[in-house]
Each structure stands twice: as structure tokens, then as C-alpha cells.
Design a protein around this motif. Structure first.
Motif, short mmCIF file in Angstrom:
data_model
loop_
_atom_site.label_atom_id
_atom_site.label_comp_id
_atom_site.label_asym_id
_atom_site.label_seq_id
_atom_site.Cartn_x
_atom_site.Cartn_y
_atom_site.Cartn_z
N ILE A 8 1.93 0.29 15.35
CA ILE A 8 1.41 -0.74 14.32
C ILE A 8 0.35 -0.41 13.44
N LEU A 9 -0.58 0.42 13.68
CA LEU A 9 -1.51 0.82 12.94
C LEU A 9 -0.92 1.63 11.84
N ALA A 10 -0.10 2.58 12.17
CA ALA A 10 0.59 3.53 11.16
C ALA A 10 1.34 2.25 10.02
N PHE A 11 2.18 1.52 10.73
CA PHE A 11 2.85 0.63 9.80
C PHE A 11 2.06 -0.36 9.01
N ILE A 12 1.05 -0.74 9.26
CA ILE A 12 0.09 -1.43 8.39
C ILE A 12 -0.62 -0.41 7.34
N GLY A 13 -0.63 0.55 8.12
CA GLY A 13 -1.34 1.98 6.98
C GLY A 13 -0.42 2.07 6.03
N VAL A 14 0.99 2.27 6.26
CA VAL A 14 2.01 2.55 5.13
C VAL A 14 2.22 1.37 4.43
N LYS A 15 2.00 0.14 4.83
CA LYS A 15 2.05 -1.20 4.06
C LYS A 15 1.10 -1.15 3.00
N GLY A 56 -2.34 5.81 -14.29
CA GLY A 56 -3.04 4.54 -14.13
C GLY A 56 -2.06 3.22 -14.15
N GLU A 57 -0.75 3.60 -14.13
CA GLU A 57 0.42 2.39 -14.27
C GLU A 57 0.62 2.13 -12.84
N ASN A 58 1.06 0.82 -12.80
CA ASN A 58 1.78 0.60 -11.34
C ASN A 58 2.85 1.24 -10.98
N VAL A 59 3.13 1.74 -9.93
CA VAL A 59 4.12 2.53 -9.24
C VAL A 59 5.28 1.56 -8.99
N ASP A 99 -8.25 -0.66 -5.46
CA ASP A 99 -7.63 0.47 -5.16
C ASP A 99 -8.25 1.04 -3.78
N VAL A 100 -9.34 0.15 -3.23
CA VAL A 100 -9.74 0.47 -1.88
C VAL A 100 -8.52 0.30 -0.91
N ALA A 138 -1.18 -0.77 -2.37
CA ALA A 138 -2.07 0.17 -3.52
C ALA A 138 -1.11 0.81 -4.69
N LEU A 139 -0.13 1.59 -4.29
CA LEU A 139 0.65 1.98 -5.36
C LEU A 139 1.17 0.88 -6.19
N HIS A 140 1.83 -0.32 -5.72
CA HIS A 140 2.33 -1.27 -6.42
C HIS A 140 1.50 -1.91 -7.57
#
Length: 419
Positions: free
Chosen positions: A265-272, A289-292, A131-132, A277-279
Motif C-alpha cells: 500500500i505504501l509503495a502504491f501511494i508512493g507511486v501515486k 519545468g513543464e508538466n509531464v 513539488d514536495v 508530482a510529474l503531472h
């Protein structure tokens, strides 16, 4: 492709060998690289990096190949942005042109070492706590927002680049000289051994490299979680950066919107990263605690987005009014300076071509809107003096031979270019 100890050993040996080659054959003797030299070696290093990616394809490992190329392009873009700061630091310390190669190679070596440490640390953290990626993603979004805000506010922190905490600490520990002694790190003054500015500029660049790693490593972990891919993409993006600096020196300044592109680009990678992490979510306070069930961004899409943003940034920068204005101002100064360096025995054809280029760009510079002149010319007196000196030289030559030099006459009569 199996990534084992032998794979790591051979790769590290290749990278160390390339660095050693640079130190032994390129920077041991101080010199200013020609455009031809910089172009050839830039092409060689880029070629080596591209060929390395083909190894994955040869083993049928398409996924890692795409991750490698995406990470390489991303890190190369961030490295070019780092060159801006290196340029500011070297200008602050007034590093002689012939010694800049050594400073850049030190910066690249230190960056490689520091980022390798961050990569290994990041891999351990990811292995222990998946989750980091939430933290990585949010951090990159904050960095992108901060960079965008700095550009919109036109903040200029360049004054602090050469006076960071590491430099101040070094000055307290050891006395420092104000003069260079070739490319030596230490010299003797009044019987005392003191640091030269060469060592201080390396300290400044080394400290800055550590800060760059905080942005760079989380970003590339958004492309691949395989430490080997992250390491090789980062390492090969840094190799050849010294030659690239001398090849695109001057073009760097014209990429006036590069910071906006990198922020995107950094914002795009941040969203990715956040979506990733959500997935794979394990945090109990998010969806119990479940996958989103969210759509993640595939690496192939990341590659297309990164390349697309960079291409748009370069085209817009070079074709924008601000980019065109900077080009005119830089070329007016560059070709005027070159004209003054022509040897007296230079062929008449060479002299005429130099005069034509000087006149062309001087006229273009004088048509630059005042708002761009105020923004882009840091030292107006120096800029005016360089151009005025060149046109005075030409006018004197024209009068001596009975020729006319209308542009030169106008410049001299006005006391210099109208900045």
C-alpha cells in the motif's frame, strides 16, 4: 461542502469530546474490557466515522467523501500495524492488563496531537512548494522497501522499542522505579519521588508515535491535499483504536503478512504521489519545468486498491500454513489457561465444553510443523507449563471421578506438549 472556521471548530470539538468521554467513562477506573464491551464500542466509533463521511455526500461533495473514506481506511490499516508495536512496548514494560487501556488511550491522544502538527506543517509546505510530492513519494517507496526487506530478513527490533532515546533521556533526568504503583505516573521510594514504569511506557509510546507520523502523514497526503480531509480521516481512524485492540487481541498476531500488505500500500501511494508530482511538475531539470504527460491515479481507484490489498492480506494471513499454525498454538495455550481458571462449582456442561476445546487445540498444536514451532513460540517453557498444568488438573479430576482422560494422560506422560 464549504470548509471554514466553523467547520473546523465543530469537528475539533466533536473529537475532543470523544476523547474526554473515553478518559472520564472508560479508563478512569482500571479494568479489563470484555469482548462484548470492546465490540460494542468499536462498532460505535466505526459507525461515527462512517456517518461523518456521509455528511460530504449530503452536501453533494462526492470527491471529498471518497477521499475521506480512502484516507480513513488507509490510516486505520496503518494504525492497526501500530498496535503491534504498542503491544511489544507494553510487553517489554510488563504493563498489567488492567492498565493497558490507559496506556493505549495516551498513545492515541499523543498520536492525534503529533499528527495534527505534521498535517498543518505538511499543508503549509505543499502550499509553498508543490513539488514536495516528489519527496513524499520517494520517501514512501523507501519506507515500503525497508519494511519489505525487514520482513524478508526477519529482523526483530522489538528489543529496542522499549529502550529508545526518549526513555533513556527520561531515566537520566529523573530516577525511576521498577515497580508499578497502580496507574500512577510517580510514586515515592525511600523518601524520594520517582517515575513509575507507567510513565516510562507512555514516553516510549509517545516517541514511537512521532516516528509513525513520518510514514502516516505523507501517505494520506497522497490521497487528499485538503488539510481538513487529512485531519478528519486521521483523527477518526485513531478513535476507537483502544477498543479495537482488545477486540482483535490475538487476531493481531495471526495477520502474519500484514507488513507485506502495508508495504504494498505504501509503495502504491508512493507511486501515486510521484505521478502526481510529474503531472504538476515545476522542477526545471525535469522536462524543462513543464508538466509531464503521465496518467495520474484517481482517488476512487486508490480506494479500491487499498481495500483490495488489505482484503487479500487478511485472507492469505489467516489461511496460510503459518497463520493456521499460529492459531493452533495460541488457542492451545488460551483454552488450557481458561480451563485452569474454571471455578470448582462450574456446571458440568461448561467443564466438558472447556475440556473439548482444550483437547482439540492441544492436538492441533502438536501437529504444527517443527519450523513453525521454532519460529512462533517465543517462550517454550512457559507455553509448555501452561498446557501441562491444565492437563494435569484435568487428569487429577478425571481420576478422582473414575473417568478417562486419554489426551491429558499422553501430555502428562510426555512431560508436556512436544514443542
Amino acid at each position: 461542502m464549504e470548509i471554514n472556521g466553523l467547520t473546523w471548530g465543530l469537528t475539533i470539538a466533536l473529537i475532543v469530546g470523544l476523547l474526554a468521554f473515553d478518559y472520564i467513562f472508560h479508563v478512569r477506573k482500571a479494568h479489563i474490557p470484555t469482548i462484548k464491551e470492546a465490540a460494542i464500542w468499536s462498532a460505535i466509533y466505526v459507525g461515527i466515522a462512517l456517518l461523518f463521511g456521509l455528511v460530504f455526500f449530503a452536501f453533494g461533495d462526492t470527491q471529498h467523501a471518497v477521499e475521506y473514506y480512502t484516507g480513513y481506511i488507509l490510516e486505520k490499516a496503518l494504525s492497526v500495524d501500530n498496535l503491534f508495536v504498542f503491544l511489544i512496548i507494553m510487553a517489554s514494560f510488563k504493563v498489567p492488563r488492567e492498565y493497558q487501556q490507559k496506556v493505549l488511550l495516551f498513545g492515541i491522544t499523543f498520536a492525534l496531537i503529533s499528527r495534527t502538527a505534521f498535517i498543518l506543517l505538511g499543508a503549509v509546505i505543499i502550499q509553498a512548494w508543490s513539488d514536495v510530492f516528489y519527496l513524499f513519494g520517494l520517501f514512501l517507496l523507501l519506507v515500503a522497501g525497508q519494511q519489505l526487506r525487514s520482513e524478508l530478513r526477519d529482523d526483530d527490533d522489538s528489543e529496542d522499542e522499549a529502550n529508545n532515546i526518549m526513555v533513556r533521556l527520561a531515566k537520566k533526568i529523573l530516577p525511576a522505579s521498577d515497580k508499578y504503583d497502580g496507574d500512577k505516573l510517580f510514586t515515592w521510594e525511600n523518601g524520594k519521588r520517582v517515575m513509575t514504569p507507567m510513565l516510562l511506557v507512555m514516553v516510549a509510546i509517545g516517541a514511537t508515535d512521532i516516528l509513525f507520523a513520518f510514514d502516516s502523514i505523507p501517505a494520506i497526503f497522497g490521497v487528499s491535499q485538503e488539510a481538513y480531509i487529512v485531519f478528519t480521516a486521521t483523527a477518526f481512524s485513531l478513535m476507537g483504536l483502544r477498543q479495537l485492540f482488545f477486540l482483535i487481541d490475538g487476531l493481531l498476531d495471526r495477520l502474519v503478512y500484514l507488513s507485506y500488505g502495508l508495504a504494498a500500500i505504501l509503495a502504491f501511494i508512493g507511486v501515486k504521489l510521484v505521478l502526481h508530482a510529474l503531472h504538476d511538475n515545476n522542477l526545471p531539470f525535469i522536462n524543462n519545468g513543464e508538466n509531464v504527460p503521465v496518467q495520474t491515479i484517481p482517488t476512487t481507484m486508490s480506494l479500491l486498491v487499498v481495500v483490495g490489498i488489505l482484503a487479500i492480506t487478511v485472507v492469505v494471513s489467516l489461511s496460510s500454513p503459518k497463520g493456521q499454525a499460529l492459531r493452533a498454538l495460541q488457542n492451545a495455550e488460551r483454552y488450557s489457561f481458561r480451563y485452569t481458571k474454571l471455578a470448582e462449582e462450574s456446571p458440568e456442561q461448561d467443564r466438558r465444553e472447556a475440556e473439548a476445546l482444550m483437547d482439540k487445540w492441544t492436538q492441533a498444536a502438536e501437529q504444527v510443523p517443527q519450523k513453525f514451532r521454532d519460529e512462533l513460540i517465543d517462550h517454550k517453557d512457559s507455553y509448555s507449563r501452561i498446557i501441562r498444568t491444565a492437563h494435569e488438573t484435568r487428569l487429577a479430576s478425571a481420576q478422582a471421578t473414575g473417568q478417562s482422560a486419554p489426551v491429558s494422560q499422553q501430555i502428562v506422560d510426555r512431560g508436556g506438549p512436544q514443542v
